[in-house]
Write a protein that holds these residues in place. Structure first.
Motif, PDB file in Angstrom:
ATOM      1  N   ALA A 150      35.170  46.361  36.628  1.00  0.00           N
ATOM      2  CA  ALA A 150      34.690  46.366  38.009  1.00  0.00           C
ATOM      3  C   ALA A 150      35.287  45.213  38.801  1.00  0.00           C
ATOM      4  N   ARG A 151      35.556  44.111  38.114  1.00  0.00           N
ATOM      5  CA  ARG A 151      36.126  42.941  38.781  1.00  0.00           C
ATOM      6  C   ARG A 151      37.566  43.195  39.231  1.00  0.00           C
ATOM      7  N   ILE A 152      38.239  44.146  38.610  1.00  0.00           N
ATOM      8  CA  ILE A 152      39.582  44.530  39.046  1.00  0.00           C
ATOM      9  C   ILE A 152      39.489  45.475  40.249  1.00  0.00           C
ATOM     10  N   VAL A 153      38.606  46.466  40.130  1.00  0.00           N
ATOM     11  CA  VAL A 153      38.517  47.508  41.146  1.00  0.00           C
ATOM     12  C   VAL A 153      37.832  46.995  42.416  1.00  0.00           C
ATOM     13  N   GLY A 154      36.686  46.303  42.239  1.00  0.00           N
ATOM     14  CA  GLY A 154      35.892  45.879  43.386  1.00  0.00           C
ATOM     15  C   GLY A 154      36.637  44.995  44.373  1.00  0.00           C
ATOM     16  N   PRO A 155      37.248  43.878  43.934  1.00  0.00           N
ATOM     17  CA  PRO A 155      37.967  43.028  44.885  1.00  0.00           C
ATOM     18  C   PRO A 155      39.137  43.733  45.555  1.00  0.00           C
ATOM     19  N   ALA A 156      39.827  44.611  44.809  1.00  0.00           N
ATOM     20  CA  ALA A 156      40.946  45.332  45.419  1.00  0.00           C
ATOM     21  C   ALA A 156      40.453  46.219  46.565  1.00  0.00           C
ATOM     22  N   ILE A 157      39.338  46.925  46.329  1.00  0.00           N
ATOM     23  CA  ILE A 157      38.754  47.762  47.382  1.00  0.00           C
ATOM     24  C   ILE A 157      38.282  46.892  48.544  1.00  0.00           C
ATOM     25  N   ALA A 158      37.644  45.762  48.192  1.00  0.00           N
ATOM     26  CA  ALA A 158      37.127  44.874  49.232  1.00  0.00           C
ATOM     27  C   ALA A 158      38.251  44.332  50.104  1.00  0.00           C
ATOM     28  N   GLY A 159      39.374  43.961  49.495  1.00  0.00           N
ATOM     29  CA  GLY A 159      40.492  43.440  50.274  1.00  0.00           C
ATOM     30  C   GLY A 159      40.981  44.448  51.297  1.00  0.00           C
ATOM     31  N   VAL A 160      41.065  45.717  50.886  1.00  0.00           N
ATOM     32  CA  VAL A 160      41.522  46.771  51.797  1.00  0.00           C
ATOM     33  C   VAL A 160      40.494  47.013  52.893  1.00  0.00           C
ATOM     34  N   LEU A 161      39.200  47.133  52.505  1.00  0.00           N
ATOM     35  CA  LEU A 161      38.157  47.445  53.481  1.00  0.00           C
ATOM     36  C   LEU A 161      37.957  46.318  54.493  1.00  0.00           C
ATOM     37  N   VAL A 162      37.955  45.077  54.014  1.00  0.00           N
ATOM     38  CA  VAL A 162      37.754  43.952  54.925  1.00  0.00           C
ATOM     39  C   VAL A 162      38.875  43.896  55.954  1.00  0.00           C
ATOM     40  N   ALA A 163      40.117  44.100  55.484  1.00  0.00           N
ATOM     41  CA  ALA A 163      41.247  44.061  56.405  1.00  0.00           C
ATOM     42  C   ALA A 163      41.215  45.230  57.391  1.00  0.00           C
TER      43      ALA A 163
ATOM     44  N   SER B  47      43.506  39.999  39.769  1.00  0.00           N
ATOM     45  CA  SER B  47      44.377  39.504  38.703  1.00  0.00           C
ATOM     46  C   SER B  47      43.576  38.782  37.631  1.00  0.00           C
ATOM     47  N   SER B  48      42.635  37.966  38.063  1.00  0.00           N
ATOM     48  CA  SER B  48      41.744  37.320  37.107  1.00  0.00           C
ATOM     49  C   SER B  48      40.933  38.357  36.346  1.00  0.00           C
ATOM     50  N   GLY B  49      40.529  39.418  37.044  1.00  0.00           N
ATOM     51  CA  GLY B  49      39.774  40.486  36.400  1.00  0.00           C
ATOM     52  C   GLY B  49      40.578  41.228  35.347  1.00  0.00           C
ATOM     53  N   VAL B  50      41.884  41.405  35.581  1.00  0.00           N
ATOM     54  CA  VAL B  50      42.742  42.064  34.582  1.00  0.00           C
ATOM     55  C   VAL B  50      42.729  41.257  33.281  1.00  0.00           C
ATOM     56  N   GLY B  51      42.901  39.954  33.393  1.00  0.00           N
ATOM     57  CA  GLY B  51      42.874  39.114  32.204  1.00  0.00           C
ATOM     58  C   GLY B  51      41.529  39.131  31.522  1.00  0.00           C
ATOM     59  N   ALA B  52      40.448  39.080  32.301  1.00  0.00           N
ATOM     60  CA  ALA B  52      39.110  39.090  31.716  1.00  0.00           C
ATOM     61  C   ALA B  52      38.827  40.412  31.017  1.00  0.00           C
ATOM     62  N   LEU B  53      39.279  41.517  31.602  1.00  0.00           N
ATOM     63  CA  LEU B  53      39.106  42.818  30.957  1.00  0.00           C
ATOM     64  C   LEU B  53      39.849  42.859  29.622  1.00  0.00           C
ATOM     65  N   ALA B  54      41.066  42.338  29.598  1.00  0.00           N
ATOM     66  CA  ALA B  54      41.830  42.299  28.343  1.00  0.00           C
ATOM     67  C   ALA B  54      41.109  41.465  27.296  1.00  0.00           C
TER      68      ALA B  54
END
Length: 435
Positions: free
Chosen positions: A154-167, A265-272
């Motif tokens: 969720a930490r990978i998906v959520g911030p990516a969606i948030a970045g698009v929506l906020v902008a 990016s931090s979320g990708v590492g944490a997921l791994a």
């Protein structure tokens, strides 16, 4: 290790419902976290206020989690979670309504963040202690690792969606998305089939119960050492996340999209890291791995603090996330494997205090330091302090390991006895029905 074995906790129906509902909810939570940080930064441009909002959102966990843990050991954890998740949904709807109407003020963000922190003080201990009820002892470690995987997916998906929506449309739609996402976790909780409660009526006051939890931690060296390790890593290492808007804007000269990329990016590492833990069986070498991960977390933060390019910063945040999650999930697994069921809620409340409760103090100091010496140097100092504490913990491991092993074996023996008793009762019931 086969892929199905890495997901073995999902064979339990209640855990599958929990996992699915929590994932959608956590995507919304990460959307709100990123959007809230950007909202505060957009309104104020202040790193200090970013730190203060982080403090306001997490300090209730430090102050109130012991009471939340006592309640989790005295009442049905399933019902507690239904209440806390419903309250979190209401707060998200309020934040969305204020933001979308254009009337949001910074003080209102503070009030809502602290209110959510108060809810989390009851939610986190109950949620942590509820996991063994869904999967049993055999799959507990795997379930904890899968929880971390879910959190960081969720930490990978959520911030990516948030970045698009906020902008594109602003922060308010992220808050609304988070509010709606709570419906998924509530539906999962309501669909569960649970055994009758085995909780005994409390014989002591809530205050006495809280003090009993602290006394257990204080007199148990392995759990005390693990919690202190977790608290110091949270205090010195976790504040980097609060400063991400500053890095996105002032250091890397980007915007909300850059912030979303950094967090993802931090979320990708944490997921791994979480999936790596999910794929392992047993706990051999887990305590040493915890020390190595904490040291790696600090070293990765130092390297990240020197980057001035978005691609390099994203690359360096992958090991930051990997080592951070490995340290957090390893400590959770070790503690849950050692603590008796009767104390689980209260010990996990202290875990919450160390994990989330220490972070606001670090966020407060880091925000003030970043205003004076800059975010990069602040993160450098945080990384060095994190490595120093990891080295201290590693030096104590030889004395702690024998008691750790004894406690883990004792809990396994208790679990085997409970399983044997349950099987015998089933046999008696079958025989009676036949007659």
């Amino acid at each position: 290790m086969t892929a199905p074995a890495a997901f073995r906790a999902l064979r339990h129906r209640n855990y599958r419902l929990f996992f699915a509902g929590q994932f959608f909810s956590l995507v919304g939570t990460w959307m709100q976290s990123v959007a809230q940080s950007w909202l505060v930064y957009r309104l104020t441009g202040s790193a200090v206020l970013l730190g203060l909002v982080g403090f306001a959102g997490q300090i209730p966990v430090f102050l109130v989690a012991p009471l939340g843990g006592a309640i989790a050991d005295r009442h049905r954890r399933h019902r507690i979670l239904l209440t806390t998740q419903s309250a979190s949904m209401v707060l998200a709807f309020v934040l969305a309504g204020l933001t979308l109407s254009g009337r949001i003020a910074v003080w209102e963000v503070f009030v809502l963040a602290s209110s959510l922190g108060l809810v989390n003080a009851f939610d986190i201990p109950a949620r942590q202690a509820f996991v063994p009820e869904m999967v049993g002892r055999e799959d507990l470690g795997n379930a904890i690792a899968l929880n971390s995987s879910m959190f960081n997916g969720a930490r990978i998906v959520g911030p990516a969606i948030a970045g698009v929506l906020v902008a594109a449309v602003g922060e308010g739609w992220c808050f609304l998305g988070n509010a709606v996402s709570y419906l998924a976790v509530l539906a999962g909780l309501l669909a569960m089939r649970l055994a009758p409660s085995s909780l005994r009526p409390p014989t002591t006051s809530a205050l006495a119960s809280v003090l009993e939890g602290f006394a257990f931690v204080a007199r148990t060296p392995p759990i005390r050492a693990l919690l202190l390790m977790l608290g110091m890593v949270s205090l010195t290492g976790m504040p980097y996340a609060v400063l991400m808007p500053v890095f996105a804007d002032r250091v890397l000269h980007g915007g909300p999209g850059t912030l979303g990329l950094l967090m993802s990016s931090s979320g990708v590492g944490a997921l791994a890291g979480a999936l790596t833990l999910a794929a392992r069986r047993g706990m051999k070498g887990l305590s040493l791995g915890l020390a190595i991960a904490a040291a790696g977390f600090g070293a990765s933060l130092v390297l990240f603090s020197f980057s001035r390019a978005v691609p390099l910063s994203m690359l360096l945040l992958v090991p930051v996330g990997f080592s951070m999650m490995t340290a957090m999930a390893s400590s959770n697994t070790l503690i849950q494997s050692m603590v008796p069921d009767a104390m689980r809620g209260r010990v996990m409340a202290v875990y919450s205090m160390m994990f989330m409760g220490m972070a606001p103090f670090g966020a407060l100091v880091a925000g003030a330091a970043a205003d004076r010496i800059g975010a990069p140097l602040t993160v450098t100092v945080c990384g060095v302090l994190c490595m120093t504490w990891a080295a201290f913990f590693a030096s104590r491991l030889p004395r702690l390991r024998p008691e750790m092993k004894a406690m883990i074996l004792a809990r396994r023996a208790e679990g085997a006895a409970e399983d044997a008793l349950a099987a015998s009762l089933e046999d008696v019931g079958t025989g009676t029905e036949a007659r």
